[in-house]
Design a protein around this motif. Structure first.
Motif, mmCIF file in Angstrom:
data_model
loop_
_atom_site.group_PDB
_atom_site.id
_atom_site.type_symbol
_atom_site.label_atom_id
_atom_site.label_comp_id
_atom_site.label_asym_id
_atom_site.label_seq_id
_atom_site.Cartn_x
_atom_site.Cartn_y
_atom_site.Cartn_z
ATOM 1 N N VAL A 63 19.391 -88.265 2.275
ATOM 2 C CA VAL A 63 20.195 -88.369 3.488
ATOM 3 C C VAL A 63 21.689 -88.352 3.178
ATOM 4 C CG1 VAL A 63 20.217 -90.899 3.560
ATOM 5 C CG2 VAL A 63 20.355 -89.606 5.688
ATOM 6 N N GLN A 94 14.413 -86.199 3.566
ATOM 7 C CA GLN A 94 15.180 -86.736 4.686
ATOM 8 C C GLN A 94 16.074 -85.687 5.334
ATOM 9 O OE1 GLN A 94 17.092 -90.245 3.001
ATOM 10 N NE2 GLN A 94 15.511 -91.547 3.884
ATOM 11 N N ARG A 95 16.474 -84.697 4.589
ATOM 12 C CA ARG A 95 17.326 -83.666 5.188
ATOM 13 C C ARG A 95 16.617 -82.908 6.314
ATOM 14 N NH1 ARG A 95 16.199 -81.510 -0.057
ATOM 15 N NH2 ARG A 95 14.899 -79.620 -0.035
ATOM 16 N N TRP A 204 23.270 -89.929 8.324
ATOM 17 C CA TRP A 204 22.447 -91.049 8.763
ATOM 18 C C TRP A 204 22.454 -92.158 7.725
ATOM 19 C CZ3 TRP A 204 21.034 -91.082 13.659
ATOM 20 C CH2 TRP A 204 20.996 -89.862 14.341
ATOM 21 N N ALA A 209 17.181 -94.543 8.420
ATOM 22 C CA ALA A 209 16.328 -93.483 7.899
ATOM 23 C C ALA A 209 15.054 -94.048 7.278
ATOM 24 C CB ALA A 209 17.094 -92.648 6.871
#
Length: 314
Positions: A63, A94-95, A204, A209
């Protein structure tokens, strides 16, 4: 308040959790290859999943894009594979999860539980000093609530962070139990205050997250290094405010250097060389003793038996 547990992401997580009573995960950041300490954390989470007959997942926590290094993700996955640690589902990143994070923030905003903030880190420091609350080095900066009632008139336009509106009093009190460290109790409004969910630079925050991702993957058990124990109360509070289930937690001891400092990428900890020697060292680092096995499969089988004897009922 809308319950994010009714969203498609959480609904999928419930279905996945039904496939296995236990779902664990290892969630490295691709800021460099894994070192001895991160192998111990990875092995602990894998062993706990295997000891409980559950699933073990891998999530790449990228992230914070600027800190990620090209090729690090591939190196991490190769290191894990060479040690026999294979995820039971496809790796997620997470991207690719921005829509889920935005959905969670929207739930909080709709309920009046998140607000925009124009404070820079320096502004927070100055406000704390003015109140006689100057934090010690490396200590938590308790947000003074500068923007809680709205951004002050005359504040220059620009990107805004979003903060969680942490409730006061009993509603901010979090009790949680760690399988190793025991009972914990924290008043998040006093120890942290309103913490960031979305940074002003558009990235984020880790706390949001990880909570959304654990719910989205149906994670039932979080096994990680004890340096992350301080984040747990915030995560439990956020789970509560989003209507999400709280996993069980087990924070394992950190691997330290000869000076007693935690091994980390930031301090230049060397990447471990995958293979039996690294696994045998990780077993010792986790307090599982020395094994007579000489191969990766043999070491893992021995380690599962030893872990089950220590933590299988936890």
């Amino acid at each position: 308040m809308q319950n994010i547990g009714m969203t498609p992401v959480a609904a999928d997580s419930a279905a996945m959790a039904a496939d296995a009573a236990y779902v664990g995960r290892f969630a490295p950041s691709p800021t460099g290859p894994l070192h001895r300490g991160s192998l111990a954390a990875a092995l602990a989470s894998w062993l706990d999943a295997r000891a409980h007959g559950g699933q073990w997942l891998v999530r790449i926590e990228d992230v914070d894009g600027p800190r990620c290094r090209p090729g690090a993700e591939e190196a991490i996955l190769a290191q894990l594979a060479a040690c026999g640690l294979h995820a039971d589902r496809p790796v997620i990143r997470q991207r690719d999860r921005a829509v889920a994070y935005q959905r969670a923030l929207d739930v909080l905003r709709t309920g009046g539980l998140a607000y925009p903030c124009a404070c820079s880190r320096r502004a927070v420091e100055e406000a704390l000093v003015q109140r006689g609350m100057a934090p010690e080095r490396h200590a938590e900066r308790i947000y003074p609530g500068t923007c809680r009632a709205g951004i002050a008139e005359g504040t220059p336009a620009g990107p805004r962070a979003w903060r969680l509106r942490v409730p006061a009093g009993a509603a901010a009190h979090v009790d949680w139990v760690d399988r190793r460290l025991g009972a914990h109790s924290e008043a998040v409004d006093r120890t942290v205050g309103d913490f960031v969910l979305l940074r002003a630079d558009g990235m984020w925050a880790y706390q949001l997250a990880v909570v959304v991702d654990d719910a989205g993957q149906g994670v039932t058990d979080v096994v990680r290094g004890e340096d992350l124990a301080d984040s747990t109360a915030r995560q439990v509070l956020l789970q509560r405010m989003l209507g999400l289930a709280t996993p069980r937690y087990l924070h394992v001891p950190l691997v330290r250097d000869e000076a007693g400092e935690k091994l980390s990428k930031q301090t230049g900890a060397a990447a471990f060389v995958p293979g039996p020697a690294a696994l045998a060292q990780a077993m010792r680092d986790l307090g599982l003793g020395s094994s007579g096995a000489a191969t990766v499969p043999g070491l893992l089988a021995d380690a599962v038996d030893r872990w089950r004897a220590s933590w299988g009922e936890g």
